[in-house]
Design an enzyme around this catalytic site. Structure first.
Site, PDB file in Angstrom:
ATOM      1  N   ASP A   8       1.055  -1.299  -0.040  1.00 26.71           N
ATOM      2  CA  ASP A   8      -0.050  -0.164   0.067  1.00 26.71           C
ATOM      3  C   ASP A   8       0.522   1.150   0.510  1.00 26.71           C
ATOM      4  O   ASP A   8       1.551   1.612   0.719  1.00 26.71           O
ATOM      5  CB  ASP A   8      -0.550  -0.377   0.988  1.00 26.71           C
ATOM      6  CG  ASP A   8      -2.294  -0.722   0.988  1.00 26.71           C
ATOM      7  OD1 ASP A   8      -1.824  -2.174  -0.110  1.00 26.71           O
ATOM      8  OD2 ASP A   8      -2.596  -0.997   1.821  1.00 26.71           O
ATOM      9  N   ASP A 129     -15.242  -3.008  -1.548  1.00 19.02           N
ATOM     10  CA  ASP A 129     -14.215  -2.288  -0.411  1.00 19.02           C
ATOM     11  C   ASP A 129     -16.026  -2.361   0.628  1.00 19.02           C
ATOM     12  O   ASP A 129     -16.494  -1.512   0.840  1.00 19.02           O
ATOM     13  CB  ASP A 129     -13.719  -1.511  -0.292  1.00 19.02           C
ATOM     14  CG  ASP A 129     -12.850  -1.712  -0.627  1.00 19.02           C
ATOM     15  OD1 ASP A 129     -11.836  -2.529  -1.001  1.00 19.02           O
ATOM     16  OD2 ASP A 129     -12.343  -0.732  -1.994  1.00 19.02           O
TER      17      ASP A 129
END
Length: 247
Positions: A8, A129
């Site tokens: 990330d 998500d």
């Protein structure tokens, strides 16, 4: 079953968040390309990259870091975060990304996702998500009144390559994957589904290899690798043994 190590990206560095909160970022490696090389040496088959700043901004913000990774590893890469138009999809695929992940766009501009899947067959995934079962967008900053299963079904006939399902409440929290919700999604759609959020131990990897999880195509792991809770050699050995057993 593919185990995807996650990188990330925030401000050009490799970080991990807790519950998707940018203020919770912990820097694990200031050199993302070096981290990618480490994962390649450990024997992983595929990398999962997220441009966190891009997810909030709606456009690529960590392009230099992504390009550095692409230049230094030969592993296939899937990338999400800030990819909201065909030009950006085309740019990343030409640059060497194997598969782009479209998340916010799947909710806000489904026509774009369908067009991208048509133009680039096998190279477009949908990122779902979810927080408490409802879909979140814009870097997980906003929740919409739409379930993960309903969103997945919208793209079942669109030609997307896969769905990456992240449980926000478990992401970075080391609580284990939300297998009930992810398996339910995989059983509701005829698409490969990748689980993400919470994988914390070899026990979680073992659980993924049980028969009821055979509908899943893989899982993403992040913090557990960075803080040493998950031994990559042992995890990959378990997966190889399971593959050999059914070969």
């Amino acid at each position: 079953m593919i185990l995807f190590p996650a990188i990330d990206l925030k401000d050009g560095e490799c970080v991990r968040l807790v519950h998707g909160e940018m203020g919770s970022a912990t820097v694990f490696n200031p050199d993302p390309a070096a981290q990618a090389e480490a994962f390649e040496r450990q024997g992983f088959d595929y990398l999962h990259l997220v441009d966190l700043d891009g997810a909030f901004a709606g456009r690529p913000k960590n392009a230099e870091a992504v390009e550095g990774i692409l230049d230094r590893v030969s592993l296939p890469v899937q990338l999400g975060g800030g990819i909201r138009d065909i030009r950006t999809v085309d740019m990343w695929l030409k640059r060497g990304v194997r598969r782009v992940i479209l998340g916010t766009a799947a909710v806000k501009d489904p026509g774009f996702v369908r067009e991208a899947a048509r133009l680039f067959p096998g190279q477009v995934a949908v990122g779902i998500d979810a927080r408490d079962g409802l879909v979140a967008v814009e870097g997980w900053a906003k929740t919409v009144n739409l379930s993960a299963v309903d969103l997945g079904r919208r793209f079942e006939d669109a030609g997307v390559a896969a769905i990456v399902m992240t449980d926000i409440g478990r992401d970075g929290a080391m609580k284990g994957l939300n297998l009930a919700g992810t398996v339910a999604l995989a059983e509701a759609v005829h698409l490969p589904v990748i689980a993400s959020g919470g994988l914390a131990s070899l026990a979680d990897v073992s659980r993924l290899l049980e028969p009821d999880c055979a509908v899943l195509a893989g899982a993403v792991t992040g913090r557990a690798l960075y803080d040493g809770r998950l031994d990559p050699a042992a995890a990959l050995a378990m997966i190889r043994a399971a593959r050999d057993a059914v070969a």
